[in-house]
Scaffold this motif. Structure first.
Motif, mmCIF file in Angstrom:
data_model
loop_
_atom_site.group_PDB
_atom_site.id
_atom_site.type_symbol
_atom_site.label_atom_id
_atom_site.label_comp_id
_atom_site.label_asym_id
_atom_site.label_seq_id
_atom_site.Cartn_x
_atom_site.Cartn_y
_atom_site.Cartn_z
ATOM 1 N N UNK A 81 -2.017 7.669 11.774
ATOM 2 C CA UNK A 81 -3.198 8.509 11.590
ATOM 3 C C UNK A 81 -3.031 9.489 10.436
ATOM 4 N N UNK A 82 -1.790 9.772 10.056
ATOM 5 C CA UNK A 82 -1.559 10.720 8.963
ATOM 6 C C UNK A 82 -1.346 10.069 7.615
ATOM 7 N N UNK A 83 -1.242 8.757 7.565
ATOM 8 C CA UNK A 83 -0.965 8.072 6.289
ATOM 9 C C UNK A 83 -2.172 8.186 5.356
ATOM 10 N N UNK A 84 -2.021 8.790 4.183
ATOM 11 C CA UNK A 84 -3.158 8.995 3.281
ATOM 12 C C UNK A 84 -3.695 7.714 2.656
ATOM 13 N N UNK A 85 -2.914 6.629 2.685
ATOM 14 C CA UNK A 85 -3.376 5.374 2.066
ATOM 15 C C UNK A 85 -3.550 4.256 3.104
ATOM 16 N N UNK B 294 13.344 6.691 5.225
ATOM 17 C CA UNK B 294 12.962 5.884 4.077
ATOM 18 C C UNK B 294 13.986 4.784 3.848
ATOM 19 N N UNK B 295 13.500 3.552 3.741
ATOM 20 C CA UNK B 295 14.382 2.411 3.536
ATOM 21 C C UNK B 295 14.744 2.201 2.083
ATOM 22 N N UNK B 296 15.570 1.224 1.839
ATOM 23 C CA UNK B 296 16.056 0.948 0.477
ATOM 24 C C UNK B 296 14.933 0.560 -0.477
ATOM 25 N N UNK B 297 13.878 -0.051 0.033
ATOM 26 C CA UNK B 297 12.774 -0.511 -0.818
ATOM 27 C C UNK B 297 11.639 0.504 -0.882
ATOM 28 N N UNK B 298 11.948 1.781 -0.589
ATOM 29 C CA UNK B 298 10.941 2.845 -0.596
ATOM 30 C C UNK B 298 9.793 2.553 0.364
ATOM 31 N N UNK B 299 10.114 1.932 1.472
ATOM 32 C CA UNK B 299 9.180 1.715 2.564
ATOM 33 C C UNK B 299 9.847 2.248 3.830
ATOM 34 N N UNK B 300 9.146 3.029 4.658
ATOM 35 C CA UNK B 300 9.769 3.595 5.855
ATOM 36 C C UNK B 300 10.307 2.528 6.802
ATOM 37 N N UNK C 123 0.809 -1.217 0.000
ATOM 38 C CA UNK C 123 0.000 0.000 0.000
ATOM 39 C C UNK C 123 0.848 1.277 0.000
ATOM 40 N N UNK C 124 2.023 1.207 0.608
ATOM 41 C CA UNK C 124 2.856 2.414 0.779
ATOM 42 C C UNK C 124 3.238 3.027 -0.569
ATOM 43 N N UNK C 125 3.075 4.356 -0.684
ATOM 44 C CA UNK C 125 3.424 5.083 -1.914
ATOM 45 C C UNK C 125 4.695 5.900 -1.751
ATOM 46 N N UNK C 126 5.388 5.732 -0.618
ATOM 47 C CA UNK C 126 6.636 6.456 -0.344
ATOM 48 C C UNK C 126 6.453 7.972 -0.380
#
Length: 361
Positions: A325-329, A304-310, A286-289
């Motif tokens: 709570x702030x994640x738009x997705x 931000x990690x190497x795979x564009x996931x926090x 789901x993460x859009x980085x």
């Protein structure tokens, strides 16, 4: 040279304990001489433990009841003692500096020359104390983070003390007042980052005092939940006493001004000292980085990690759910932190845990 009554007040405040209890430094006397007249200081110094009535204190001081009552009323209105009417009878109680008198000064949201002066004096006193006393690295935390209920992933154990909603549902008397940390910062001319001010909550007797004396707003449960929603949207941290029962206040804190947050951030591992017992879990599908979570994280525990996931640094993470709570997705949920020690059952157990931690330092 300060009036001897203020030197006696120093010893009295030391015995009451709490943070910034009392230190024999010029900044202390500059502050208390602004907060208390000599007559009020004498009344403060004579207060017994626990609730009392004006007539009883007057008798112990050998003074007229009407005179002592007038002083107590003035002090309650200024936030230098607590006053609550119960069953038609007015009771008073002494207060510590923190939590207590120092916060009461700004709960009203007043803006005057005196308020600005007090904000500076308190800041000077706290700064001077912090420079002289380094808190033990392994002291037991007296405050804890309460994560956001709806952000917790299904299947995780959620205790009643983890739920803000439970705290609200357990109380009939709920007050909402001005955030004393941000208001004091505003009075000092600091940037408050456009964060909401009217989001601090008190419950029970504390709520009654805040409403009757500190200009707080009485709210019902639905209104209280709306306040929490505004705080969550702003990325604030739910914070209260580190115990399972008897929570009588709930602060919504930021990273720049809150004393509890700044105290935690001064520790080698803030996330170990100040935590909710939960940690974030990221859904890579789901993460859009977008990095919204990184911007919102109060202790700046995300990168931000190497795979564009926090990725999260658990030594820093509070488990506050500001990221979720702030994640738009809705790619972030909160999961139970392995091996996390639950909070003490009550105030007595918390005090014992705190004393034990100092003894092992």
């Amino acid at each position: 040279m300060s009036d001897p009554v203020y030197h006696e007040l120093l010893e009295v405040m030391k015995k009451r304990g709490g943070k910034y209890a009392g230190m024999d430094i010029p900044e202390f006397f500059a502050l208390v001489e602004e907060l208390f007249t000599p007559e009020e200081a004498a009344v403060n110094n004579a207060m017994p433990r626990g609730p009392f009535q004006a007539a009883g204190l007057a008798e112990s001081m050998g003074r007229e009841a009407s005179e002592v009552e007038a002083l107590l009323e003035s002090m309650a209105d200024k936030g230098t003692c607590v006053a609550v009417e119960m069953g038609g009878v007015q009771f008073y109680q002494s207060a510590r500096f923190m939590p207590g008198i120092l916060e009461f000064q700004f709960m009203t949201g007043r803006v005057s020359d005196r308020d600005r002066r007090i904000a500076r004096l308190i800041h000077d006193y706290e700064t001077a104390c912090d420079a002289r006393v380094k808190a033990p690295e392994n002291e037991f935390p007296v405050f804890r983070v309460i994560t956001v209920d709806q952000a917790i992933e299904g299947g995780n154990t959620v205790h009643t003390y983890d739920q803000v909603k439970t705290v609200i549902e357990q109380n009939e008397d709920i007050a909402v007042s001005t955030c004393y940390c941000r208001h004091a910062a505003m009075l000092r001319g600091e940037d408050t980052h456009d964060l909401p001010m009217d989001v601090c909550m008190q419950f029970g007797v504390n709520a009654q005092f805040a409403i009757q004396r500190m200009g707080a707003r009485k709210v019902n449960r639905e209104e209280a939940m709306e306040v929490l929603k505004r705080a969550e949207e702003a990325g604030l941290i739910h914070m209260s006493q580190n115990m399972a029962d008897g929570i009588d206040f709930l602060c919504n804190c930021d990273r720049w001004h809150c004393v509890a947050v700044k105290t935690a951030m001064a520790k080698p591992k803030p996330g170990v000292f100040f935590n909710s017992g939960f940690e974030p879990k990221f859904d890579s599908d789901l993460c859009t980085a977008c990095e919204t979570c990184i911007d919102r994280c109060p202790p700046q525990a995300l990168s931000m990690g190497d795979d564009d996931v926090p990725e999260v640094d658990l030594d820093l993470c509070f488990g506050c759910a500001a990221c979720a709570t702030g994640c738009p997705v809705e790619a972030i949920s909160m999961v139970s932190k392995p091996g996390f020690t639950p909070p003490p059952e009550n105030a007595k157990a918390m005090k014992e845990a705190y004393k034990a931690s100092l003894g092992s330092a």
